[in-house]
Design a protein around this motif. Sequence first.
Motif, PDB file in Angstrom:
ATOM      1  N   SER A  58       2.608  -3.930   8.959  1.00 24.37           N
ATOM      2  CA  SER A  58       1.680  -3.603  10.026  1.00 24.37           C
ATOM      3  C   SER A  58       2.439  -3.372  11.320  1.00 24.37           C
ATOM      4  O   SER A  58       3.524  -3.912  11.523  1.00 24.37           O
ATOM      5  CB  SER A  58       0.632  -4.696  10.203  1.00 24.37           C
ATOM      6  N   LYS A  94       2.407   6.626   9.284  1.00 26.73           N
ATOM      7  CA  LYS A  94       1.695   5.685   8.414  1.00 26.73           C
ATOM      8  C   LYS A  94       1.409   6.399   7.105  1.00 26.73           C
ATOM      9  O   LYS A  94       0.980   7.557   7.115  1.00 26.73           O
ATOM     10  CB  LYS A  94       0.383   5.275   9.074  1.00 26.73           C
ATOM     11  N   VAL A  96      -0.944   7.102   4.339  1.00 27.68           N
ATOM     12  CA  VAL A  96      -2.375   6.967   4.119  1.00 27.68           C
ATOM     13  C   VAL A  96      -2.685   7.036   2.629  1.00 27.68           C
ATOM     14  O   VAL A  96      -3.470   6.267   2.096  1.00 27.68           O
ATOM     15  CB  VAL A  96      -3.154   8.077   4.869  1.00 27.68           C
ATOM     16  N   TYR A  97      -2.038   7.975   1.967  1.00 26.25           N
ATOM     17  CA  TYR A  97      -2.309   8.185   0.556  1.00 26.25           C
ATOM     18  C   TYR A  97      -1.063   8.687  -0.156  1.00 26.25           C
ATOM     19  O   TYR A  97      -0.354   9.554   0.350  1.00 26.25           O
ATOM     20  CB  TYR A  97      -3.447   9.209   0.403  1.00 26.25           C
ATOM     21  N   GLU A 107       0.966   2.836   0.513  1.00 23.20           N
ATOM     22  CA  GLU A 107      -0.276   3.175   1.212  1.00 23.20           C
ATOM     23  C   GLU A 107      -0.614   2.107   2.251  1.00 23.20           C
ATOM     24  O   GLU A 107      -0.525   0.906   1.970  1.00 23.20           O
ATOM     25  CB  GLU A 107      -1.425   3.335   0.209  1.00 23.20           C
ATOM     26  N   ASN A 108      -1.020   2.577   3.415  1.00 28.00           N
ATOM     27  CA  ASN A 108      -1.357   1.711   4.556  1.00 28.00           C
ATOM     28  C   ASN A 108      -0.172   0.935   5.125  1.00 28.00           C
ATOM     29  O   ASN A 108      -0.356  -0.027   5.868  1.00 28.00           O
ATOM     30  CB  ASN A 108      -2.495   0.745   4.209  1.00 28.00           C
ATOM     31  N   LYS A 109       1.022   1.370   4.754  1.00 25.94           N
ATOM     32  CA  LYS A 109       2.216   0.788   5.358  1.00 25.94           C
ATOM     33  C   LYS A 109       2.785   1.793   6.372  1.00 25.94           C
ATOM     34  O   LYS A 109       2.366   2.945   6.418  1.00 25.94           O
ATOM     35  CB  LYS A 109       3.264   0.493   4.276  1.00 25.94           C
ATOM     36  N   TYR A 110       3.724   1.305   7.149  1.00 29.08           N
ATOM     37  CA  TYR A 110       4.235   2.119   8.255  1.00 29.08           C
ATOM     38  C   TYR A 110       5.741   2.326   8.179  1.00 29.08           C
ATOM     39  O   TYR A 110       6.487   1.380   7.901  1.00 29.08           O
ATOM     40  CB  TYR A 110       3.933   1.432   9.582  1.00 29.08           C
TER      41      TYR A 110
END
Length: 127
Positions: A58, A94, A96-97, A107-110
């Motif tokens: 995050s 980021k 997303v998919y 996914e959903n990592k940065y």
Amino acid sequence: MSSSSKKQKKQRNKAFYKYLDNDRIYSCSKCHTHLAKHEELISKAFQGRLGRAFLFNSIENVILGKNEDRTLITGVHTVKDISCVSCRSVIGWKYVYAYQEDQKYKENKYIVEKTMLSKENNWDEQY
Ligand SMILES: [Zn+2]
């Protein structure tokens, strides 16, 4: 009868800076806005656009861009650029998919470019 009480709703445009209370903080290398705690770091072995990049669970104090399909070394991913809320530098993206099964963990990592990060107060890593 007209309710002409013009309440001046001053929109609070003040950007919200979340102060991370931690000994080991990664901050923006340009303006030192706090970005992430060291605990959020997943991997340092990633490739960004500018060279080495870090993968984080995050990130705080960033603005998300639009969804974009990008072909990366590991295949096509839908990503959003992330920029520092203060100096607006694009610091990474980021995930997303991920289209490929073996890339779903991202996914959903940065991803943050290493050159865009600085260690607040020059802490040392203790692994
Ligand atoms: Zn910045």
